[in-house]
Write a protein that holds these residues in place. Structure first.
Motif, short mmCIF file in Angstrom:
data_model
loop_
_atom_site.label_atom_id
_atom_site.label_comp_id
_atom_site.label_asym_id
_atom_site.label_seq_id
_atom_site.Cartn_x
_atom_site.Cartn_y
_atom_site.Cartn_z
N ASP A 106 0.84 -1.20 0.00
CA ASP A 106 0.00 0.00 0.00
C ASP A 106 0.87 1.25 0.00
O ASP A 106 1.91 1.30 0.69
CB ASP A 106 -0.89 0.04 1.26
N ASN A 107 0.46 2.26 -0.77
CA ASN A 107 1.07 3.59 -0.73
C ASN A 107 2.53 3.63 -1.20
O ASN A 107 3.21 4.64 -0.99
CB ASN A 107 1.00 4.19 0.68
N ARG A 119 -10.00 14.22 -11.79
CA ARG A 119 -9.86 15.65 -11.51
C ARG A 119 -9.82 16.48 -12.79
O ARG A 119 -10.27 17.62 -12.82
CB ARG A 119 -8.58 15.90 -10.70
N LYS A 129 -5.65 11.56 -5.88
CA LYS A 129 -5.99 11.53 -4.47
C LYS A 129 -6.09 12.98 -3.95
O LYS A 129 -5.55 13.90 -4.57
CB LYS A 129 -4.95 10.73 -3.68
N PRO A 130 -6.74 13.20 -2.80
CA PRO A 130 -7.06 14.57 -2.35
C PRO A 130 -5.87 15.51 -2.21
O PRO A 130 -5.98 16.71 -2.49
CB PRO A 130 -7.73 14.33 -0.98
N LYS A 131 -4.70 15.02 -1.79
CA LYS A 131 -3.57 15.91 -1.51
C LYS A 131 -2.60 16.05 -2.69
O LYS A 131 -1.54 16.66 -2.54
CB LYS A 131 -2.82 15.41 -0.27
N ALA A 151 -1.21 10.19 -7.66
CA ALA A 151 -2.11 10.40 -8.80
C ALA A 151 -1.85 9.33 -9.87
O ALA A 151 -0.80 8.68 -9.90
CB ALA A 151 -1.92 11.79 -9.41
N MET A 203 -5.21 2.72 -7.25
CA MET A 203 -5.64 3.62 -6.18
C MET A 203 -5.13 3.13 -4.82
O MET A 203 -4.77 3.94 -3.95
CB MET A 203 -7.17 3.73 -6.15
N ARG A 204 -5.08 1.84 -4.63
CA ARG A 204 -4.62 1.29 -3.34
C ARG A 204 -3.15 1.58 -3.10
O ARG A 204 -2.73 1.86 -1.97
CB ARG A 204 -4.87 -0.23 -3.30
N ASP A 245 -2.06 9.47 -0.28
CA ASP A 245 -3.06 10.54 -0.36
C ASP A 245 -2.62 11.71 -1.25
O ASP A 245 -3.44 12.55 -1.62
CB ASP A 245 -3.39 11.08 1.04
N ASP A 246 -1.32 11.79 -1.55
CA ASP A 246 -0.85 12.83 -2.47
C ASP A 246 -0.42 12.25 -3.82
O ASP A 246 0.30 12.88 -4.58
CB ASP A 246 0.30 13.63 -1.84
#
Length: 271
Positions: free
Chosen positions: A48-49, A146, A176-178, A119, A111-112, A116-117
């Motif tokens: 993850d991430n 986006r 992602k949001p950030k 793309a 996406m996984r 959070d920052d």
């Protein structure tokens, strides 16, 4: 009973720690490598991430067509098109619903593995099927799109009198949001004019300049392309001193990418 419950919890905790350790230890086994295998299956092994940016262009399923463009390998009026022969190890002719599910599964894994920052820059092609525009909303709906970037290509032919000559593809910025662009990168417009790659053995290669635009517009350190093909995303990552992870189902394309990366790295050392 209480003792048994405690033992079960202990075993589950140990299992969780083992899985976490295995994924953490696996980071180095992915970085700066071309991995041959199914995009979804390999991405499921990525922690993850771990990946900051995904840049990719999947097969478009062009041979599943209502027209006679490249349908079932006949070529039709596209007899001289490189894609007429299809991809190595992928026939590009899945039933549409299966294709959509596959691509949504791919996006779910992407996406996984981004934080959070992070793309995803997801390149696809709109086309007309059965007289109606197929705009790929069935693939991207529900994901945090986006922006839609227009990649204006050069040339092209159109043998259908029902619509004008298609001259572009789209790149979905799924963020992602950030996620933020690097300093001054937001000065670029959302219509990008890049000639498609002509001197490449792969039938549908990215132009390096296009990927350089994306990579240079972010501060991302680890970049994934789960449909790596001939290795262009890795070449761009190297250009900007980033790490890359490449996945492709074709052993032929994996070898092509490794060879191309090795040649590029040798050239970079001479600069």
């Amino acid at each position: 009973m209480a003792i048994l419950d405690t033992k079960i919890k202990e075993l589950r905790s140990i299992e969780h720690l083992c899985k976490k350790s295995t994924r953490a230890d696996s980071k180095e086994s992915f970085l700066n490598k071309i991995i041959c295998g199914s995009a979804v299956d390999i991405m499921k092994q990525i922690p993850d991430n771990l990946v900051h940016l995904v840049v990719t262009s999947p097969p478009y399923n062009l041979k599943n067509s209502t027209g006679n463009g490249m349908k079932d390998g006949r070529g039709g009026k596209w007899a001289n098109a490189a894609l007429k022969n299809g991809y190595s190890h992928h026939d590009d002719c899945m039933p549409h619903n299966e294709y959509v599910k596959w691509q949504r599964d791919c996006l779910t894994e992407m996406m996984r593995i981004i934080p959070d920052d992070g793309a995803i820059f997801y390149n696809h092609k709109w086309r007309v099927q059965g007289g109606l525009l197929q705009d790929r909303q069935d693939i991207v709906s529900g994901f945090p799109v986006r922006q839609v970037i227009i990649w204006k290509r050069k040339g092209g032919l159109n043998f259908n009198a029902g619509y004008f000559l298609p001259t572009y593809e789209v790149i979905y910025l799924i963020a992602k949001p950030k996620f933020k662009l690097s300093t001054k990168a937001n000065a670029h417009g959302d219509v990008w004019d890049f000639t498609q790659e002509m001197n490449n053995e792969h039938p549908a290669a990215f132009p390096v300049d296009l990927i350089d635009r994306i990579v240079s517009a972010t501060e991302s350190k680890i970049i994934l392309d789960p449909f790596m093909g001939s290795g262009t995303t890795a070449i761009s990552a190297i250009n900007f001193k980033r790490d890359y992870i490449g996945i492709d189902i074709s052993p032929e394309y994996c070898e092509m990418a490794r060879k191309r990366i090795k040649q590029h790295q040798a050239q970079v050392k001479l600069w």
